[in-house]
Design an enzyme around this catalytic site. Structure first.
Site, PDB file in Angstrom:
ATOM      1  CG  ASP A   1     -31.055 -34.932  33.379  1.00 23.57           C
ATOM      2  OD1 ASP A   1     -29.837 -34.657  33.455  1.00 23.57           O
ATOM      3  OD2 ASP A   1     -31.944 -34.071  33.236  1.00 23.57           O
TER       4      ASP A   1
ATOM      5  CE  LYS B   1     -33.174 -33.130  36.439  1.00 27.29           C
ATOM      6  NZ  LYS B   1     -33.082 -31.773  35.877  1.00 27.29           N
TER       7      LYS B   1
HETATM    8  O1  C5P Z   1     -29.742 -36.746  26.766  1.00 23.16           O
HETATM    9  P1  C5P Z   1     -31.083 -36.155  26.478  1.00 23.16           P
HETATM   10  O2  C5P Z   1     -31.841 -36.948  25.445  1.00 23.16           O
HETATM   11  O3  C5P Z   1     -31.904 -35.896  27.688  1.00 23.16           O
HETATM   12  O4  C5P Z   1     -30.802 -34.736  25.845  1.00 23.16           O
HETATM   13  C1  C5P Z   1     -31.734 -34.022  25.072  1.00 23.16           C
HETATM   14  C2  C5P Z   1     -30.994 -33.029  24.171  1.00 23.16           C
HETATM   15  O5  C5P Z   1     -30.385 -32.007  24.951  1.00 23.16           O
HETATM   16  C3  C5P Z   1     -29.841 -33.670  23.402  1.00 23.16           C
HETATM   17  O6  C5P Z   1     -30.273 -34.142  22.151  1.00 23.16           O
HETATM   18  C4  C5P Z   1     -28.857 -32.542  23.242  1.00 23.16           C
HETATM   19  O7  C5P Z   1     -29.228 -31.775  22.126  1.00 23.16           O
HETATM   20  C5  C5P Z   1     -29.086 -31.694  24.471  1.00 23.16           C
HETATM   21  N1  C5P Z   1     -28.089 -31.927  25.540  1.00 23.16           N
HETATM   22  C6  C5P Z   1     -26.820 -31.373  25.412  1.00 23.16           C
HETATM   23  N2  C5P Z   1     -25.888 -31.573  26.421  1.00 23.16           N
HETATM   24  C7  C5P Z   1     -26.197 -32.282  27.527  1.00 23.16           C
HETATM   25  C8  C5P Z   1     -27.471 -32.865  27.665  1.00 23.16           C
HETATM   26  C9  C5P Z   1     -28.403 -32.673  26.647  1.00 23.16           C
HETATM   27  O8  C5P Z   1     -26.531 -30.703  24.422  1.00 23.16           O
HETATM   28  N3  C5P Z   1     -25.273 -32.436  28.500  1.00 23.16           N
END
Ligand code: C5P
Length: 318
Positions: free
Chosen positions: A159, A16
């Site tokens: 995502d 994406k």
């Molecule tokens: O959800 P994901 O594991 O991909 O996110 C990785 C890190 O990015 C999370 O642990 C968080 O610290 C940060 N994040 C965030 N806000 C979001 C998406 C991700 O703070 N909307």
């Protein structure tokens, strides 16, 4: 494994772009609210799943899908060190989650052919997770409502819901509140992959520090929403900007140089995707990708991509 099921399943797991991305305040749960316009692109990993009696295994191979330029240095080639090979891999995490929720009997051997660069903001891991969900459902000839698959996705990462949803969408919340949008016209773009990578978690932490300093905490989320009200024109969506471009720290200069070199090679409106490090720019109609690749100066790998209307393509292996 259901009787008489297929010998295997092949899934194209597409990357994406975030055409625009505005990040808001940190929430009580530690995540950040954001507004983004997601777009599925043609750059894809291939996941093959074959049934086995029990448990899940994963083999990963790497393929360089970059545009070839003779004599160009091959910086940032995909490498094993960037992709978790063990149980933390999103393919295996997704498979275990689906098997548990549906109480599936039998496991699968997965082979993943990685083409999407990692830690690049291209959603490669999320695409693989969505592909694993699709593969297991097809192997077991099960259908599950989109809403449920999106919920499973969010358990795996912010995502992943979009990687299940696909096409063009407005994302809000952590990116899981998705509204389908219509792309006014399909587009081609070139993605440039720097030698440096970005940890999403660290990028969000940096942003919190910077935002306090810059604006006292608030970044308006409004313009991202208004752009996306009707159909999306790629150029307008790109002008929403990407908040992560402001928190690149020691990479600021390298990013500026890459933007400038992409423009100089004939590309339009370079923009970072997600928290980076990949940068993409539109390829104008009637301009050939070969001409751009030849004109481009620098060590970054370039990928030619086009907008796609769906996230995955699932085929059955008989
Ligand atoms: O959800 P994901 O594991 O991909 O996110 C990785 C890190 O990015 C999370 O642990 C968080 O610290 C940060 N994040 C965030 N806000 C979001 C998406 C991700 O703070 N909307």
């Amino acid at each position: 494994m259901s009787r008489g099921g297929p010998a295997g399943v092949r899934v194209e797991a597409r990357a994406k772009l975030n055409l625009g991305l505005q990040v808001g305040r940190p929430r009580p749960d530690g995540f950040h609210d954001l507004v983004t316009i997601f777009q599925t692109i043609s750059l894809a990993d291939t996941l093959v799943a074959r049934p086995r009696r029990s448990g899940f295994t994963l083999r990963v191979r790497f393929e360089d899908a970059a545009l070839r330029r003779s004599g160009a240095p091959r910086h940032g080639k995909p490498s094993r060190t960037d992709v978790p090979m063990g149980p933390a891999n999103l393919v295996l995490r997704a498979a275990r989650l689906v098997a548990e929720r549906l109480d599936l009997r039998g496991g699968a051997d997965f082979t993943l052919l990685k083409r999407i660069p990692s830690r690049a903001g291209l959603g490669g891991g999320s695409a693989d997770a969505a592909a694993a969900i699709a593969a297991l459902l097809r192997l077991h000839r099960r259908r599950v409502q989109l809403r449920t698959r999106l919920e499973w996705g969010l358990e795996l990462g912010s995502d992943v819901p979009f990687a299940v949803f696909g096409g063009t969408a407005l994302g809000r919340g952590r990116g899981e509140r998705l509204t389908r949008l219509r792309l006014a016209e399909p587009f081609r773009a070139v993605v440039a992959m720097p030698e440096w990578h970005v940890s999403t978690r660290e990028a969000f932490i940096k942003m919190d520090r910077m935002k306090k300093f810059l604006t006292g905490g608030a970044i308006p989320l409004g313009s991202g929403q208004s752009v996306a009200r009707e159909e999306v024109r790629p150029l307008e969506a790109l002008r929403v900007g990407n908040t992560f471009e402001r928190v690149l720290g020691s990479h600021t200069r390298a990013f500026g140089s890459l933007v400038q070199r992409l423009q100089a090679s004939g590309l339009v409106e370079p923009r970072m995707t997600g928290s980076g490090s990949a940068v993409f720019a539109l390829l104008p109609k009637h301009v050939s990708s070969v001409r751009v690749a030849n004109a481009f100066r620098g060590p970054e790998r370039l990928f030619l991509v086009r907008s796609m209307r769906s996230a995955t393509r699932v085929t059955t292996i008989r």
